[in-house]
Write a protein that holds these residues in place. Structure first.
Motif, PDB file in Angstrom:
ATOM      1  N   HIS A  39      28.095  53.355  58.877  1.00 31.18           N
ATOM      2  CA  HIS A  39      28.823  53.963  60.005  1.00 31.18           C
ATOM      3  C   HIS A  39      30.232  53.389  60.148  1.00 31.18           C
ATOM      4  O   HIS A  39      30.842  53.481  61.215  1.00 31.18           O
ATOM      5  N   GLN A  40      30.721  52.819  59.061  1.00 33.66           N
ATOM      6  CA  GLN A  40      32.069  52.241  59.071  1.00 33.66           C
ATOM      7  C   GLN A  40      32.908  52.921  57.985  1.00 33.66           C
ATOM      8  O   GLN A  40      32.426  53.131  56.875  1.00 33.66           O
ATOM      9  N   ARG A  41      34.137  53.278  58.301  1.00 31.01           N
ATOM     10  CA  ARG A  41      35.002  53.884  57.272  1.00 31.01           C
ATOM     11  C   ARG A  41      35.358  52.839  56.230  1.00 31.01           C
ATOM     12  O   ARG A  41      35.838  51.755  56.571  1.00 31.01           O
ATOM     13  N   HIS A  42      35.122  53.169  54.960  1.00 28.17           N
ATOM     14  CA  HIS A  42      35.426  52.208  53.885  1.00 28.17           C
ATOM     15  C   HIS A  42      35.815  52.959  52.622  1.00 28.17           C
ATOM     16  O   HIS A  42      35.578  54.162  52.487  1.00 28.17           O
TER      17      HIS A  42
ATOM     18  N   ASP B 103      32.484  48.870  43.141  1.00 27.97           N
ATOM     19  CA  ASP B 103      32.842  47.825  44.103  1.00 27.97           C
ATOM     20  C   ASP B 103      31.599  47.169  44.696  1.00 27.97           C
ATOM     21  O   ASP B 103      31.551  45.952  44.875  1.00 27.97           O
ATOM     22  N   PHE B 104      30.587  47.992  44.981  1.00 21.47           N
ATOM     23  CA  PHE B 104      29.335  47.444  45.492  1.00 21.47           C
ATOM     24  C   PHE B 104      28.668  46.539  44.463  1.00 21.47           C
ATOM     25  O   PHE B 104      28.129  45.484  44.804  1.00 21.47           O
TER      26      PHE B 104
ATOM     27  N   ILE C 273      43.965  53.322  61.985  1.00 23.62           N
ATOM     28  CA  ILE C 273      43.557  52.036  61.389  1.00 23.62           C
ATOM     29  C   ILE C 273      42.933  52.307  60.027  1.00 23.62           C
ATOM     30  O   ILE C 273      42.077  53.182  59.890  1.00 23.62           O
ATOM     31  N   ARG C 274      43.361  51.561  59.017  1.00 23.86           N
ATOM     32  CA  ARG C 274      42.900  51.822  57.649  1.00 23.86           C
ATOM     33  C   ARG C 274      41.412  51.485  57.476  1.00 23.86           C
ATOM     34  O   ARG C 274      40.819  50.751  58.270  1.00 23.86           O
ATOM     35  N   SER C 275      40.846  51.999  56.395  1.00 20.88           N
ATOM     36  CA  SER C 275      39.432  51.768  56.096  1.00 20.88           C
ATOM     37  C   SER C 275      39.220  50.366  55.518  1.00 20.88           C
ATOM     38  O   SER C 275      40.158  49.736  55.006  1.00 20.88           O
ATOM     39  N   VAL C 276      37.997  49.901  55.582  1.00 24.22           N
ATOM     40  CA  VAL C 276      37.635  48.598  55.006  1.00 24.22           C
ATOM     41  C   VAL C 276      37.646  48.716  53.482  1.00 24.22           C
ATOM     42  O   VAL C 276      37.119  49.686  52.923  1.00 24.22           O
ATOM     43  N   SER C 277      38.235  47.744  52.811  1.00 24.46           N
ATOM     44  CA  SER C 277      38.333  47.790  51.347  1.00 24.46           C
ATOM     45  C   SER C 277      37.668  46.573  50.716  1.00 24.46           C
ATOM     46  O   SER C 277      37.248  45.641  51.409  1.00 24.46           O
ATOM     47  N   LEU C 278      37.604  46.578  49.392  1.00 25.19           N
ATOM     48  CA  LEU C 278      37.003  45.451  48.665  1.00 25.19           C
ATOM     49  C   LEU C 278      37.804  44.167  48.869  1.00 25.19           C
ATOM     50  O   LEU C 278      37.241  43.066  48.909  1.00 25.19           O
ATOM     51  N   ASP C 279      39.115  44.297  49.033  1.00 26.94           N
ATOM     52  CA  ASP C 279      39.973  43.126  49.255  1.00 26.94           C
ATOM     53  C   ASP C 279      39.599  42.399  50.550  1.00 26.94           C
ATOM     54  O   ASP C 279      39.702  41.171  50.635  1.00 26.94           O
TER      55      ASP C 279
END
Length: 287
Positions: A196-199, A205-206, A248-254
């Motif tokens: 439920h989080q934008r990523h 990446d997972f 607000i930007r999405s969550v990334s691997l960084d």
């Protein structure tokens, strides 16, 4: 529910056999098939022992008693033993019921301890006596439906299984080891946390995150995901007070890579070896 807990299939199957099926179909579990009256979940902290207990209570449609040391101790002489007796009496009356004791080593620690006082020993003795009264005198005898059918299970969780008294260990017929999550389980948990989080995380990446989170417990992975989700907000600083949600930007691997610098595994390798050694010696399913 079972589906809310990622992985731990062995523990789930063991709990279904020991608790859920006997509670839902008591007519099948009589005589020699009498359900176990004690089950211990042990393992490193943060692996989902308490969550499993909650799922068992939901799935078995039973009365759930959540007990800690403070529930049973009293400053008055003899009051603690009466509380223990009352607990089991009410559990029988409201059966099917589960008496869940989190951190059971605080109540049922070894009685060989020199620093133990008389009152704590009396609580342990009363708990053991009441616990023994749950089982039928002769397990081989078939009981009819008209007989007393007190379906009560003592379910316990602990991070220190070696501290439990031998008499209590004997009554825990099932001793289930809850290990650190395996790679596939970590992947499922990460996906659920980010559902439920934008990523912007891809399948690759997972897979990389799974490799980076070796030796992380379920609780550690949750802490990591929470910290990573804060990454986009940290970048904004004071601007987040005036920024719209969709900007607000999405969550990334960084973000996860940055969080890995601060969120470290909470279980040491030495501690893990001790759990596996105890599981191999006393566990129901080994390691």
């Amino acid at each position: 529910y079972w589906d809310d807990i990622a992985g731990l299939d062995t523990a789930k199957n063991s709990l279904k056999e020991a608790v859920v099926y006997p509670f839902l179909r008591p007519d099948l579990f009589r005589g020699l098939r009498e359900p176990v009256r004690g089950m211990l979940l042990f393992g490193p902290p943060g692996t989902g022992k308490t969550m499993l207990a909650r799922a068992v209570a939901t799935e078995s449609k039973s009365t759930f008693f959540s007990i800690s040391a403070s529930s049973l101790t009293s400053k008055y002489l003899g009051e603690s033993e009466k509380l223990v007796r009352a607990l089991f009496a009410v559990a029988k009356k409201l059966s099917p019921s589960i008496v869940f004791v989190d951190e059971i080593d605080s109540i049922m620690g070894s009685r060989n301890n020199d620093g133990e006082n008389e009152s704590s020993r009396r609580i342990k003795n009363e708990f053991l006596v009441q616990w023994s009264s749950l089982s039928s005198a002769a397990a081989g005898k078939g009981s009819s439906a008209t007989d007393s059918d007190d379906r009560v299970l003592v379910l316990a969780a602990t991070n220190l299984p070696w501290s439990i008294d031998e008499a209590a260990r004997r009554r825990f017929v099932r001793r289930q080891y809850i290990p650190l999550p395996e790679p596939e389980t970590r992947k499922i948990q990460l996906k659920r946390l980010l559902l439920h989080q934008r990523h912007t995380l891809s399948e690759e990446d997972f897979d990389e995150l799974v490799c980076l989170t070796e030796n992380y417990s379920g609780s550690d992975i949750t802490s990591l995901a929470k910290d990573a989700a804060m990454g986009p907000l940290r970048e904004l600083g004071d601007k987040l007070l005036f920024t719209e949600t969709d900007k607000i930007r999405s969550v990334s691997l960084d973000d996860f890579r940055n969080s890995l610098k601060y969120i470290k595994p909470s279980v040491s390798q030495d501690g893990l070896a001790r759990y596996e050694e105890w599981a191999a010696q006393f566990g129901s399913s080994g390691v």
